[in-house]
Design a protein around this motif. Sequence first.
Motif, PDB file in Angstrom:
ATOM      1  N   SER A  71       0.909  -1.215   0.059  1.00  0.00           N
ATOM      2  CA  SER A  71       0.023  -0.113  -0.056  1.00  0.00           C
ATOM      3  C   SER A  71       0.894   1.243   0.099  1.00  0.00           C
ATOM      4  O   SER A  71       1.995   1.179  -0.018  1.00  0.00           O
ATOM      5  CB  SER A  71      -0.763  -0.084   1.271  1.00  0.00           C
ATOM      6  OG  SER A  71      -1.795  -0.839   1.300  1.00  0.00           O
ATOM      7  N   SER A  92      -5.969  -2.496  -1.258  1.00  0.00           N
ATOM      8  CA  SER A  92      -4.854  -3.315  -1.579  1.00  0.00           C
ATOM      9  C   SER A  92      -4.957  -4.627  -1.372  1.00  0.00           C
ATOM     10  O   SER A  92      -4.284  -5.682  -1.936  1.00  0.00           O
ATOM     11  CB  SER A  92      -3.529  -3.039  -0.913  1.00  0.00           C
ATOM     12  OG  SER A  92      -3.431  -1.324  -1.320  1.00  0.00           O
ATOM     13  N   ASP A  93      -5.751  -4.891  -0.462  1.00  0.00           N
ATOM     14  CA  ASP A  93      -6.286  -6.310   0.051  1.00  0.00           C
ATOM     15  C   ASP A  93      -6.727  -7.027  -0.988  1.00  0.00           C
ATOM     16  O   ASP A  93      -6.338  -8.243  -1.292  1.00  0.00           O
ATOM     17  CB  ASP A  93      -7.481  -6.115   1.292  1.00  0.00           C
ATOM     18  CG  ASP A  93      -6.887  -5.641   2.590  1.00  0.00           C
ATOM     19  OD1 ASP A  93      -5.688  -5.404   2.804  1.00  0.00           O
ATOM     20  OD2 ASP A  93      -7.738  -5.066   3.343  1.00  0.00           O
ATOM     21  N   GLU A 127       0.852   4.100  -4.084  1.00  0.00           N
ATOM     22  CA  GLU A 127       1.544   2.623  -4.296  1.00  0.00           C
ATOM     23  C   GLU A 127       2.667   2.659  -5.037  1.00  0.00           C
ATOM     24  O   GLU A 127       3.660   1.555  -4.747  1.00  0.00           O
ATOM     25  CB  GLU A 127       0.244   1.728  -4.738  1.00  0.00           C
ATOM     26  CG  GLU A 127      -0.658   1.205  -3.562  1.00  0.00           C
ATOM     27  CD  GLU A 127      -1.480   2.345  -2.873  1.00  0.00           C
ATOM     28  OE1 GLU A 127      -1.742   3.382  -3.642  1.00  0.00           O
ATOM     29  OE2 GLU A 127      -1.981   1.923  -1.883  1.00  0.00           O
ATOM     30  N   PHE A 176      -4.074  -1.694  -4.866  1.00  0.00           N
ATOM     31  CA  PHE A 176      -5.294  -0.767  -5.191  1.00  0.00           C
ATOM     32  C   PHE A 176      -5.309  -0.222  -6.440  1.00  0.00           C
ATOM     33  O   PHE A 176      -6.003   0.704  -6.760  1.00  0.00           O
ATOM     34  CB  PHE A 176      -4.828   0.490  -4.045  1.00  0.00           C
ATOM     35  CG  PHE A 176      -5.510   1.795  -3.979  1.00  0.00           C
ATOM     36  CD1 PHE A 176      -6.901   1.672  -3.663  1.00  0.00           C
ATOM     37  CD2 PHE A 176      -4.726   2.979  -4.195  1.00  0.00           C
ATOM     38  CE1 PHE A 176      -7.659   3.049  -3.716  1.00  0.00           C
ATOM     39  CE2 PHE A 176      -5.338   4.278  -4.295  1.00  0.00           C
ATOM     40  CZ  PHE A 176      -6.876   4.211  -3.858  1.00  0.00           C
ATOM     41  N   THR A 224      -2.361   8.241   0.722  1.00  0.00           N
ATOM     42  CA  THR A 224      -3.602   8.269   0.001  1.00  0.00           C
ATOM     43  C   THR A 224      -4.271   9.517   0.430  1.00  0.00           C
ATOM     44  O   THR A 224      -4.845  10.597  -0.460  1.00  0.00           O
ATOM     45  CB  THR A 224      -4.363   7.068   0.052  1.00  0.00           C
ATOM     46  OG1 THR A 224      -3.289   6.167  -0.205  1.00  0.00           O
ATOM     47  CG2 THR A 224      -5.512   7.123  -1.123  1.00  0.00           C
ATOM     48  N   GLY A 254      -8.594   0.905   1.035  1.00  0.00           N
ATOM     49  CA  GLY A 254      -8.601  -0.549   1.269  1.00  0.00           C
ATOM     50  C   GLY A 254      -8.389  -1.545   0.235  1.00  0.00           C
ATOM     51  O   GLY A 254      -8.291  -2.863   0.481  1.00  0.00           O
TER      52      GLY A 254
HETATM   53  N1  ASP Z   1      -3.571   3.245  -0.072  1.00  0.00           N
HETATM   54  C1  ASP Z   1      -4.973   2.893  -0.343  1.00  0.00           C
HETATM   55  C2  ASP Z   1      -5.656   3.657   0.860  1.00  0.00           C
HETATM   56  O1  ASP Z   1      -5.247   4.210   1.854  1.00  0.00           O
HETATM   57  C3  ASP Z   1      -5.207   1.513  -0.406  1.00  0.00           C
HETATM   58  C4  ASP Z   1      -4.654   0.542   0.659  1.00  0.00           C
HETATM   59  O2  ASP Z   1      -4.293   1.048   1.678  1.00  0.00           O
HETATM   60  O3  ASP Z   1      -5.430  -0.298   0.479  1.00  0.00           O
HETATM   61  O4  ASP Z   1      -7.009   3.267   1.176  1.00  0.00           O
END
Ligand code: ASP
Length: 419
Positions: free
Chosen positions: A41, A153-154, A74, A136, A47, A151
């Motif tokens: 991430s 990247s999961d 990323e 992501f 972000t 979120g």
């Molecule tokens: N960097 C992105 C976020 O802050 C994606 C992630 O962290 O999964 O949401």
Amino acid sequence: MSTIVQKYGGSSVSTPSKLKEVARRIVDTRNLGHKVVVVVSAMGDTTNKLLSLAKEVSPQPHRRELDMLLTVGERISMSLLSMAIQDLGAPAVSFTGSQSGIITTNTHTNARITKVRPTRVLKALEDDYIVIIAGFQGVSEKLEITSLGRGGSDTTAVAMAAALNADYVEICSDVDGVYSSDPRVVPEAHRVAEMSYEEMQNLADSGAKVLNAEAIEWAKRNQIEVRCVATNDPSRSGTNIKKLSQTHDVHHHSQISAVTSHPGLMKVQGPMSSSTKLCDCLNTYGITDADIYWQSSAQQEMWECWIPLLNLHQVEQMKHSLFALGASHIETDWSWVTMIGRSLLGLQETSSTGMEKSSELMHQEESSLLGQVSTLCQEHSLQATVLSFNPSALRWAIPIGQASQLVKVLHNTFIKMGN
Ligand code: ASP
Ligand code: ADP
Ligand code: MG
């Protein structure tokens, strides 16, 4: 040789020294004899900072351009991590989402992965590289760069694991597993050692940030085991999310297993005649995860729509569009609180007809779960209203400022320590 996918969240790579520690952990895993693919991430709150920057320039930012900007976060961490690994003497190569073959829908700022074509990843693994992938993000069939929503990247990690037929995915973050509630909100919450995909999906859909809901869908569909661990815990004990047998479920879990809140929801109401236009409007703004309820009274039929604000970056513009299509009422400061478990309300045999049976129960005496919660809300002056219920999830709508208190009250009343 086994293939392992590891995903490192923003807090695990927030500084150059933390990034170097992560590089060490990755090389240690490789030295155990595994092929390692890493999804990373953006560093710390990069972000959020990029989002603020965009809004300083353009208060209602264009979604395609926002994706071009946000996906940079990323790319910074993937290249730095690859450099750090190479400095430890191991071969590494970084790829963007597009280079890794992450193909998505064209829904900017909230795209869904449609397929993964990991040609370059497979070739690099064959050549003995550690592969570092920018989480992501992906590329649409129109060759546009897209982001997967906050979120996301999961999801990159689990979808890639499925495409590579990996042994398991390790989600490495600042918390050592999935708890019965967010441990930042409820310090008494306990860690759950094992969870079924369904249970985790309920939790993620209800706002538990620890794992992205779409990632769990990928894991469940492809039977990929997900291990949630803390990056800096050498024991690597955490929560394993996998297919669990019925027997396990019955014997090792209490009825209510978790309580979580989903902050930041917009509540919109309007007349039934405008419902088609509502769906078009949600599509225009890339909202794929709204919940819509129908309400009918003697006077008129209405819809009530709950829109998560996390991936909505043009709130004012959308409000105008909603009023223009006929919405009568819009409020932004709402939250959901959801209690997760099984056989809630004593409805073991009910699923499709759950609504009817639950309605009957709602009118029963105080001993029902809903009645007990209603009494607790009165005692604590909390304005929660029941929104939906089925045997595995009971959900209330509550003003955002009261959500944490309701989570604490419910957790500490219904979930016993150490269950
Ligand atoms: N960097 C992105 C976020 O802050 C994606 C992630 O962290 O999964 O949401
Ligand atoms: P990352 O940046 O590594 O992706 P996130 O911040 O997205 O990490 O997710 C980890 C956070 O999720 C934890 O710090 C915790 O506050 C929060 N969280 C919410 N609900 C839960 C839960 N049920 N169990 C564990 N953590 C939770
Ligand atoms: Mg996360």
